[in-house]
Design an enzyme around this catalytic site. Structure first.
Site, mmCIF file in Angstrom:
data_model
loop_
_atom_site.group_PDB
_atom_site.id
_atom_site.type_symbol
_atom_site.label_atom_id
_atom_site.label_comp_id
_atom_site.label_asym_id
_atom_site.label_seq_id
_atom_site.Cartn_x
_atom_site.Cartn_y
_atom_site.Cartn_z
ATOM 1 N N ASP A 163 10.317 -8.373 7.135
ATOM 2 C CA ASP A 163 10.490 -8.957 5.803
ATOM 3 C C ASP A 163 11.295 -10.233 5.985
ATOM 4 O O ASP A 163 12.397 -10.203 6.535
ATOM 5 C CB ASP A 163 11.255 -8.006 4.881
ATOM 6 C CG ASP A 163 10.414 -6.795 4.488
ATOM 7 O OD1 ASP A 163 9.185 -6.869 4.569
ATOM 8 O OD2 ASP A 163 11.007 -5.773 4.097
ATOM 9 N N ASP A 212 2.154 -1.878 -3.705
ATOM 10 C CA ASP A 212 3.503 -1.329 -3.845
ATOM 11 C C ASP A 212 3.457 -0.342 -5.002
ATOM 12 O O ASP A 212 3.209 -0.732 -6.150
ATOM 13 C CB ASP A 212 4.516 -2.437 -4.151
ATOM 14 C CG ASP A 212 4.632 -3.445 -3.011
ATOM 15 O OD1 ASP A 212 4.337 -3.076 -1.864
ATOM 16 O OD2 ASP A 212 5.017 -4.600 -3.277
#
Length: 253
Positions: free
Chosen positions: A11, A130
């Site tokens: 990330d 997600d």
């Protein structure tokens, strides 16, 4: 038999690797190009870069980072975050990405998946989902880094985007992200059973048994982890050896 893939996830925010819990509380985990090079040397099957702030100001940083990584690593790179159009896909592929991941843009307009897959092929188009548990056996898609609810059922959406040409689903359980309590196995299994493309399980790995369960109980084709690798709890080699010991076919370099 197809080998299961082990994918460290980086990330990236403002040019640095970060890691949080449930998408918040980020802490620094180093330089992305150096991290990618280390994971390549350690035998990772792929590396996933996600630009978690994904603002236009960051986009130049991302292209530069992908290019520098691709020059130094031989492992396939999947890149996502702020990808909105097929032109973004082209630019990232030219920078050295092997696959490009859509998230919020695909929720807003699933046809963008079809446009990108038609132009570049399904094999390089990933749709990231997600999802949060909203009731037993029901999962809803959230966008904008998990801040915005959509009311969209995750399983139905996975079917839709694969019908549009997504070649892979990157499935993150927001309930489990960074918690180290293991994958959301019912969610992973529901999506894996619903689509005929590979599903990458993401969100919640805290130990090596969790990686095994993602495949044996969740039906995933690939497992993704961040914290356990970034902070030195386990190596990629240890993870692969553990999965092989549990009967999962893995590629060893």
């Amino acid at each position: 038999m197809l080998k299961t893939r082990l994918i460290p996830c980086l990330d990236v925010a403002d040019g640095r690797v970060v890691k949080g819990v449930n998408f918040v509380g980020l802490r620094d985990a180093g330089d992305p190009v150096e991290a990618a090079r280390a994971y390549d040397a350690a035998g990772a099957d792929e590396i996933c870069f996600l630009d978690i702030h994904a603002t236009h100001e960051n986009r130049g940083t991302m292209f530069d980072m992908v290019q520098r990584t691709a020059e130094q690593c031989f492992v396939p790179l999947t890149v996502g975050g702020g990808v909105r159009t097929k032109d973004d896909v082209r630019a990232l592929l030219l920078a050295g990405a092997d696959k490009v991941s859509f998230n919020s843009a695909a929720v807003a307009n699933p046809d963008v998946i079809a446009e990108a897959a038609d132009q570049f092929g399904s094999q390089c188009i990933v749709c990231a989902i997600d999802a949060k548990t909203v009731s037993p056996g029901k999962w809803e898609i959230f966008t904008h880094g998990g801040r915005k609810s959509t009311g969209i059922d995750a399983v139905e959406f996975a079917k839709l985007v694969t019908s549009k040409g997504a070649g892979e689903i990157l499935l993150t359980s927001m309930d489990r992200d960074g918690t180290k309590s293991g994958f959301n196995l019912p969610l992973t299994k529901a999506i894996s059973d619903a689509v005929n493309v590979p599903v990458i399980a993401s969100g919640g790995v805290g130990n090596l048994d969790h990686l095994v369960e993602g495949v044996t109980k969740g039906g995933a084709s690939a497992v993704l982890a961040a914290s356990i690798f970034h902070f030195g709890e386990y190596t990629v080699g240890e993870a692969k050896a553990h999965m092989i010991a549990n009967g999962i076919p893995m590629r060893l370099t």
